[in-house]
Design a protein around this motif. Structure first.
Motif, short mmCIF file in Angstrom:
data_model
loop_
_atom_site.label_atom_id
_atom_site.label_comp_id
_atom_site.label_asym_id
_atom_site.label_seq_id
_atom_site.Cartn_x
_atom_site.Cartn_y
_atom_site.Cartn_z
N GLY A 182 0.81 -1.20 0.00
CA GLY A 182 0.00 0.00 0.00
C GLY A 182 0.85 1.25 0.00
N SER A 183 0.31 2.30 -0.59
CA SER A 183 1.02 3.57 -0.68
C SER A 183 -0.03 4.69 -0.70
N LEU A 184 0.17 5.70 0.14
CA LEU A 184 -0.87 6.70 0.39
C LEU A 184 -2.18 6.01 0.73
N CYS A 185 -2.06 4.88 1.35
CA CYS A 185 -3.19 4.10 1.85
C CYS A 185 -2.61 3.12 2.86
N THR A 186 -2.56 3.53 4.12
CA THR A 186 -1.90 2.76 5.16
C THR A 186 -2.85 1.67 5.64
N ALA A 187 -2.47 0.42 5.33
CA ALA A 187 -3.38 -0.70 5.60
C ALA A 187 -2.57 -1.96 5.86
N PRO A 188 -2.27 -2.27 7.13
CA PRO A 188 -1.61 -3.56 7.40
C PRO A 188 -2.44 -4.71 6.85
N ASP A 189 -1.75 -5.70 6.31
CA ASP A 189 -2.40 -6.87 5.70
C ASP A 189 -3.34 -6.46 4.58
N PHE A 190 -2.82 -5.71 3.64
CA PHE A 190 -3.59 -5.33 2.46
C PHE A 190 -4.11 -6.58 1.74
N PRO A 191 -3.28 -7.63 1.59
CA PRO A 191 -3.80 -8.84 0.93
C PRO A 191 -5.01 -9.42 1.64
N GLY A 192 -4.95 -9.49 2.97
CA GLY A 192 -6.08 -10.02 3.72
C GLY A 192 -7.32 -9.17 3.56
N ARG A 193 -7.14 -7.86 3.49
CA ARG A 193 -8.28 -6.96 3.33
C ARG A 193 -8.92 -7.14 1.94
N LEU A 194 -8.11 -7.37 0.90
CA LEU A 194 -8.67 -7.60 -0.43
C LEU A 194 -9.40 -8.94 -0.48
N LYS A 195 -8.85 -9.94 0.18
CA LYS A 195 -9.53 -11.24 0.20
C LYS A 195 -10.85 -11.15 0.98
N ALA A 196 -10.87 -10.34 2.04
CA ALA A 196 -12.11 -10.15 2.79
C ALA A 196 -13.15 -9.43 1.94
N LEU A 197 -12.72 -8.49 1.11
CA LEU A 197 -13.62 -7.83 0.18
C LEU A 197 -14.33 -8.85 -0.71
N LYS A 198 -13.56 -9.79 -1.22
CA LYS A 198 -14.15 -10.80 -2.11
C LYS A 198 -15.04 -11.77 -1.35
N ARG A 199 -14.65 -12.10 -0.10
CA ARG A 199 -15.47 -13.03 0.69
C ARG A 199 -16.85 -12.44 0.99
N ARG A 200 -16.92 -11.13 1.15
CA ARG A 200 -18.23 -10.54 1.44
C ARG A 200 -19.00 -10.18 0.17
N GLY A 201 -18.53 -10.71 -0.97
CA GLY A 201 -19.25 -10.53 -2.23
C GLY A 201 -18.86 -9.30 -3.00
N GLY A 202 -17.78 -8.62 -2.59
CA GLY A 202 -17.34 -7.43 -3.29
C GLY A 202 -16.58 -7.75 -4.56
N ARG A 203 -16.23 -6.71 -5.31
CA ARG A 203 -15.59 -6.88 -6.61
C ARG A 203 -14.29 -6.07 -6.65
N LEU A 204 -13.28 -6.68 -7.24
CA LEU A 204 -11.96 -6.04 -7.39
C LEU A 204 -11.63 -5.93 -8.86
N THR A 205 -11.38 -4.70 -9.32
CA THR A 205 -10.94 -4.44 -10.69
C THR A 205 -9.55 -3.84 -10.63
N VAL A 206 -8.63 -4.39 -11.39
CA VAL A 206 -7.24 -3.91 -11.41
C VAL A 206 -6.88 -3.48 -12.83
N ILE A 207 -6.41 -2.25 -12.96
CA ILE A 207 -5.96 -1.71 -14.25
C ILE A 207 -4.46 -1.56 -14.18
N ASP A 208 -3.74 -2.38 -14.92
CA ASP A 208 -2.28 -2.43 -14.82
C ASP A 208 -1.73 -3.16 -16.04
#
Length: 751
Positions: A182-208
């Motif tokens: 993370g950068s300009l977004c302080t979030a320990p365990d960013f991977p875990g937070r993204l996986k939690a997003l998906k577990r609760r039915g959320g959606r992740l879009t990555v442009i790269d």
């Protein structure tokens, strides 16, 4: 004696990246022997990455300097602290008095925001010097976000972050938090937070343009052509307007410029940008519709969207999308953190706004942004003769020879300075030029509070850790090094180091008691200063900031409020709750509203329209991050080297075949500023037409003392640039998406 008799555990906030994880350090025989995650930490809950696990090795690196170095007869030798600061005063003050304050340049590197002293003292140094020759890592990284936030909200530090733990839809552009943490977004365990997003039915879009570790986790990965992020985001905004999908909600009453933005993005249809971005128009429309349909959503962009030709426009459009969808400043959207040392809330009112270009650089005429000039212009400011030339340099925790474009020219320019001071624990590619090197102690011997990163945290919290290991004999605390440096350059050499903290406390409390909106208005500043606790100047300043802050006790006005003693009683930190809406209170624009289309942005949009017709041929180079690295300052730690953390040129198999490149063999890479030879790594992790080379390598210069890094030096990707490619609004160097030529290096036939 058994090991249990000589070991203990000490808590320490990790200073090695922006995640700010809590560590539990094992201390034995006066040094750090182990590190694990602090499971009771209120923010990180035991998470740790390889950098944190390597804390003992980094802390005990034998290449760290223990004593000051001074230059004598062209060579650096060890010296006492008194001799070192005497030389600083003798070397800098006469130059200031003869040529003026702007003749002294100051370079502030990324590690400054990772230490308590690095956050507290450089602003005082700059004020004491009065120089406009200020260069920081921001113009190699995040300045476009500061500029866009300044123009939109009136405050360059009002940066919204994705409300990761509550959002239903996250759109990441140019960000790879699984490797960067993370950068300009302080979030320990960013991977875990993204996986939690998906577990609760959320959606992740990555442009790269790369299939990063983060992209592999995505529901939708868009391999955009590098440097076209602003075109893609403008097309998303166009679709929202065209299809009636805008829904700003409560933001309507706090925002102006909706109609102007609609007109501004009129030309950026999905069909118009599709070829330039190499993204089908139908997919662009689908992304916009998904963003608008989500119950809550956040758009978040980082380095890949900042260090490009249209960096400020990209960052502006990120927040435009958050406003148009009603997701700015609401739970689950993009929100503004409120740190414990921030300003206490006050009535909403128009502010002074944010201005660009209050002065310009001497040689290239580059406008300042947030009081800083482009680091890419530092070499020319030193080596171009004439009045106002930078003759001396104070370099604090920075290594611009590796991190700035055209390091070769800067390397040569530094050698021609009249005087140079480096505050650095290493003799690296930049500090080897210094006349005086002032080494701070290892991180275990310093207290830690995250002044900067708490302001970008995805949850409001506050944590403080005192030094885990006592300061070793012969060393100076980092705060004292900075204080004595300030005194040396300001004409107060020889005064007690405590004079700096006393001065800051007096000035701050004097302003607070004179402020009718402050809780201490009308009180006696000297009496308030006498109430401060702490065993050091930095602790007293922290206590003051906590008491005056949004959760503070107001020097006794709120017995339940925050102060240093309360924080020390909670060694694992205090949770201050989820992010909360803060508009319009935090706005500092002249209108008192979010100004959605500021004049400098509108003036730069014709340049983006011209890009619709441009089709750069050939290959484009992008950088990449690695979880075991952080710019140029961790390549000397054996535990963080090896594996996939290598300096290789990643090339797509189709491009490799076309160019005749072979795995492991060298290729020659040529750019505007030079050429390099680097081993090839063939991988489909990069899209066709794109090659990738990591940033921060090139540890091969004579005179540096980085034993581990020098054994596998890699190459300096920034040497491919000559410093002329800049985002015009922010002065940020274009380090991603620039054209290169690649040729195979054929082995020399045996004779």
């Amino acid at each position: 004696m058994s090991p249990n008799d000589t070991t203990r555990t000490a808590l320490r906030i990790c200073p090695l990246c922006e995640a700010t994880c809590g560590l539990a350090l094992t201390i034995g025989e006066g040094r750090v022997t182990g590190a694990r995650g602090d499971r009771e930490d209120v923010f990180s809950r035991g998470f740790i990455c390889p950098k944190g696990a390597a804390f003992p090795e980094l802390d005990g690196d034998p290449d760290r300097l223990a004593r000051p170095l001074v230059r004598e007869n062209g060579r650096l030798r060890e010296a006492s602290w008194e001799e070192a600061f005497d030389l600083v005063a003798a070397g800098l003050r006469p130059l200031v008095e003869e040529h003026g304050p702007h003749t002294v340049g100051v370079v502030l590197g990324n590690p400054n925001v990772h230490t308590m002293a690095g956050a507290l003292y450089p602003p005082v140094l700059l004020k004491a010097l009065g120089t406009r020759s200020v260069f920081t890592a921001s113009t190699l990284d995040q300045m476009p976000k500061h500029v866009s936030s300044g123009l939109l909200f009136g405050d360059a530090l009002a940066i919204p972050v994705p409300d990761l733990d509550r959002t239903d839809h996250l759109l990441l552009i140019g960000a790879n938090p699984l490797d960067s943490n993370g950068s300009l977004c302080t979030a320990p365990d960013f991977p875990g937070r993204l996986k939690a997003l998906k577990r609760r039915g959320g959606r992740l879009t990555v442009i790269d343009p790369r299939t990063t570790r983060t992209a592999r986790l995505a529901d939708r990965h868009v391999a955009v052509r590098p440097g076209t992020d602003a075109l893609l985001l403008a097309a998303l905004a166009h679709v929202l307007f065209e299809e009636g999908l805008t829904a700003p909600g409560r933001l309507t009453e706090h925002t102006e410029g909706f109609d102007e933005v609609r007109d501004a993005v009129q030309d950026f249809t999905p069909e118009a940008v599709a070829e330039a971005c190499d993204v089908p128009a139908g997919e662009i429309r689908a992304i916009a519709r998904e963003l608008a349909a989500a119950p809550t959503a956040a758009v978040y962009g980082r380095v890949g969207g900042s260090t490009v030709e249209f960096g400020t426009l990209t960052n502006w459009l990120v927040d435009v999308l958050n406003v148009l969808t009603g997701n700015l400043d609401r739970p689950g959207g993009a929100m503004f953190p409120h740190s414990a040392t921030d300003r206490a809330p006050r009535p909403a009112a128009p502010g002074r706004g944010f201005r660009l270009g209050r002065w310009h650089s001497r040689v290239g005429g580059h406008p300042e942004a947030k009081g800083e000039l482009p680091t890419a212009a530092l070499a020319e400011e030193i080596d171009t003769p004439g009045e106002g030339r930078v003759r001396a340099l104070i370099c604090v925790a920075a290594n611009p020879v590796l991190s700035a474009p055209d390091g070769k020219r800067l390397d040569e320019a530094l050698a021609g300075l009249d005087f140079m001071v480096s505050v650095d624990p290493y003799l690296n590619e930049t500090s080897r030029h210094a006349d005086v090197v002032l080494p701070p102690p290892p991180p275990s011997q310093s207290a830690h509070f995250d002044f900067a990163f708490n302001a970008f945290a995805v949850r409001n919290q506050v944590r403080y850790t005192r030094a885990a290991v006592p300061l070793q004999p012969g060393r100076l605390a980092e705060s004292e090094i900075h204080s004595r440096l300030i005194l040396a350059v300001s004409g107060m050499h020889g005064a007690p180091a405590s004079a700096v903290d006393d001065m800051v406390i007096g000035q701050t409390l004097g302003k607070a008691v004179a402020d009718p909106h402050a809780g201490v208005h009308g009180q006696d500043a000297q009496r308030l200063a006498g109430l401060l606790t702490g065993v050091s100047g930095p602790e007293r300043r922290l206590d003051m900031m906590l008491r005056l802050g949004p959760y503070g006790d107001g020097f006794g006005a709120d017995p339940e409020g925050m102060n240093l003693e309360k924080l020390l009683a909670h060694p694992h930190g205090l949770d201050l709750g989820p992010l909360r809406p803060r508009l319009p209170e935090l706005l500092k624009t002249r209108s008192g509203r979010v100004e959605l289309l500021p004049a400098p942005i509108a003036a730069d949009l014709p340049r983006l329209r011209r890009a619709l017709q441009e089709r750069p041929g050939g290959l484009l180079l992008v950088g990449r991050r690695h979880l075991r690295s952080n710019n140029s300052w961790m390549h000397n730690v054996p535990a963080l080297k090896g594996g996939s953390n290598r300096c290789t040129l990643q090339v797509h198999p189709q491009d490799a075949e076309r160019l005749g490149l072979a795995e492991g063999l060298p290729a020659r890479v040529k750019g505007d500023g030079g050429e390099l030879e680097v081993p090839v790594e063939i991988t489909d992790a990069v899209r066709t037409g794109v090659v990738s080379l990591p940033h921060g390598w090139g540890h091969d210069r004579t005179g540096a003392r980085l034993t581990v890094a020098a054994a596998e030096p890699g190459v300096n990707v920034n040497q491919l640039l000559d410093g002329t490619r800049l985002d015009p609004l922010s002065g940020t160097a274009v380090l991603n998406g620039f054209p290169v030529q690649i040729t195979a290096v054929r082995p020399t036939p045996a004779v």
